[in-house]
Design an enzyme around this catalytic site. Structure first.
Site, mmCIF file in Angstrom:
data_model
loop_
_atom_site.group_PDB
_atom_site.id
_atom_site.type_symbol
_atom_site.label_atom_id
_atom_site.label_comp_id
_atom_site.label_asym_id
_atom_site.label_seq_id
_atom_site.Cartn_x
_atom_site.Cartn_y
_atom_site.Cartn_z
ATOM 1 N N LEU A 3 0.820 -1.207 0.000
ATOM 2 C CA LEU A 3 0.000 0.000 0.000
ATOM 3 C C LEU A 3 0.858 1.263 0.000
ATOM 4 O O LEU A 3 0.610 2.196 -0.770
ATOM 5 C CB LEU A 3 -0.923 -0.014 1.218
ATOM 6 C CG LEU A 3 -1.978 1.066 1.292
ATOM 7 C CD1 LEU A 3 -2.997 0.899 0.177
ATOM 8 C CD2 LEU A 3 -2.691 1.027 2.651
ATOM 9 N N GLY A 4 1.877 1.296 0.857
ATOM 10 C CA GLY A 4 2.703 2.492 0.971
ATOM 11 C C GLY A 4 3.424 2.815 -0.322
ATOM 12 O O GLY A 4 3.455 3.976 -0.765
ATOM 13 N N ASP A 5 4.003 1.809 -0.969
ATOM 14 C CA ASP A 5 4.742 2.029 -2.207
ATOM 15 C C ASP A 5 3.817 2.437 -3.349
ATOM 16 O O ASP A 5 4.099 3.389 -4.092
ATOM 17 C CB ASP A 5 5.498 0.754 -2.593
ATOM 18 C CG ASP A 5 6.660 0.467 -1.668
ATOM 19 O OD1 ASP A 5 7.718 1.079 -1.850
ATOM 20 O OD2 ASP A 5 6.496 -0.364 -0.759
ATOM 21 N N MET A 6 2.717 1.708 -3.520
ATOM 22 C CA MET A 6 1.846 1.965 -4.654
ATOM 23 C C MET A 6 1.103 3.292 -4.507
ATOM 24 O O MET A 6 0.937 4.039 -5.484
ATOM 25 C CB MET A 6 0.853 0.809 -4.815
ATOM 26 C CG MET A 6 1.519 -0.541 -4.992
ATOM 27 S SD MET A 6 2.516 -0.653 -6.498
ATOM 28 C CE MET A 6 1.321 -1.319 -7.631
ATOM 29 N N GLY A 66 3.536 5.948 -5.103
ATOM 30 C CA GLY A 66 3.886 5.948 -6.516
ATOM 31 C C GLY A 66 2.871 6.688 -7.362
ATOM 32 O O GLY A 66 3.236 7.520 -8.212
#
Length: 409
Positions: free
Chosen positions: A172-175, A178
């Site tokens: 969740l944090g990365d996407m 992003g």
């Protein structure tokens, strides 16, 4: 329908990132039409190449890398060689966007920080992604999406009361960071039309997850610090009825939290075996009343759902226009006619693996198709093409390839 050019056609992006958040940004920009050049280090390349799921005769291809780097050109350069540094400088001079997701300061030591590159190319939009951002007391600390998910307060609200919260099982944090970076980059490119200047975009995983709270932060601040959202298990005490329920053969979700939907749902339950008077109970006709009597409602709804197969419950809900859905496994998702109709699985022809299927991006434009059919590049696949595009001669390119300055697998 007339086909327009893709929105970012003609823009050059340098993707100097690894693993997930940065590569995802590059993949999105490639889908929108940009020429995205993936930069990797010799021999090992992006660490994402060593991340499961592995495919190929010897497991030499990473599905993780294939998914996040489709549509890009691949360059592998040795930055320790002066010719490699010259190559990168010339490449930056031709770029519109530079993406990186290393710990703050790491690229500055290599001469690839924003200040260095902006002096060469004032119009450059430089996007950094890190765990904590480039300012603040924690900016020097390493981190991954898991760290941001734990720090943000999101993880603490998930799961069963009294138990450790579960892993979210999606990044969740990365996407989320992003896709915010994609929006910010496009805004900066639009702003550059007027100002003529690029700028540094500083994205933090921790920041974006804190911004994602649509309820918890205002719940705490507007209550004067009296209300702290906690784990609630399978439903939401402040939004009854809204949650996950177990049927005979699987799990489903029901969203009957709006007054009109609740009245239709309560009538349905009473009509199909629920207790008499359930639909006419005026205490339950307002959100506040339902929340106050949540446990009484659950005591009726849980056994009512549990006595029936998922399909039967969903058919009853559909008939009265109350939202519900089966909790699907990934195989059921991929077989879902809605997902197939929306083209959310893209099939690509890989030169070694044959046909491969990967998740598509959710962009839908009326005038152009953003589906990427070009597979992720092999290590250093486009070295010669990109080197030639920034002015290196065929002889220089051959020498750099022979000496491993431009490396290919």
């Amino acid at each position: 329908m007339s086909q327009q050019a893709l929105p970012l056609a003609g823009f050059r992006v340098i993707d100097y990132s690894h693993f997930l958040a940065g590569p995802y940004v590059g993949r999105c920009l490639a889908a929108l039409g940009a020429e995205v050049i993936k930069i990797e280090r010799p021999k090992t390349g992006d660490a994402g190449r060593q991340h499961a799921w592995f495919v190929g005769e010897d497991g030499e291809y990473s599905g993780y890398f294939l998914q996040l780097n489709m549509g890009k050109k691949g360059v592998c350069v040795n930055m320790k060689d002066p010719r490699g540094r010259e190559f990168m400088e010339k490449l930056v001079d031709t770029a519109d966007v530079f993406i990186e997701n290393y710990r703050p300061g790491a690229l500055t030591k290599m001469g690839l920080g924003y200040e260095d590159l902006a002096r060469r190319n004032p119009g450059l939009v430089y996007c950094s992604i890190s765990a904590y951002g480039h300012t603040g007391p924690d900016s020097h600390r390493a981190g991954f999406g898991l760290i941001a998910e734990a720090k943000s307060g999101i993880m603490q609200m998930v799961g069963t009361p009294g138990e450790a919260p579960p892993l979210l099982r999606i990044s969740l944090g990365d996407m989320y960071t992003g896709i915010h970076a994609v929006a910010a980059i496009n805004a900066a490119l639009l702003g550059r039309v007027k100002s003529g200047q690029g700028q540094h975009i500083d994205m933090a995983l921790y920041d974006t997850l804190v911004s994602m709270h649509e309820y918890a932060v205002q719940c705490y601040t507007l209550s004067g610090g009296q209300e702290v959202p906690v784990q609630t298990g399978h439903d939401m005490p402040t939004s009854t009825l809204y949650g996950v329920f177990r049927a005979q053969d699987g799990d489903l979700v029901i969203a009957a939290q709006v007054d009109d939907a609740w009245k239709r749902f309560a009538a349905l339950v009473e009509q199909h075996g629920g207790p008499a008077g359930f639909a006419s109970d005026a205490r339950l006709h307002t959100a506040a009343g339902r929340n106050a009597h949540r446990l009484d409602i659950l005591a009726v709804v849980k056994p009512w759902v549990a006595a029936q197969p998922v399909a039967e419950v969903l058919a009853l809900l559909d008939a009265i226009d109350v939202p519900g859905a089966k909790v699907q496994r990934i195989d059921e998702v991929l077989a879902d006619p809605q997902i197939q109709a929306r083209g959310m699985v893209v099939e690509q022809d890989h030169p070694v693996l044959g046909k491969i299927k990967l998740p598509n991006l959710p962009f839908r434009f009326s005038g152009c198709d953003t589906t990427i059919h070009q597979v992720a590049p092999d290590l250093g696949q486009d070295n010669a093409e990109i080197a030639a595009s920034v002015g290196f001669s065929a002889e220089q390119i051959a020498d750099m390839q022979k000496d491993g300055v431009l490396y290919s697998a």
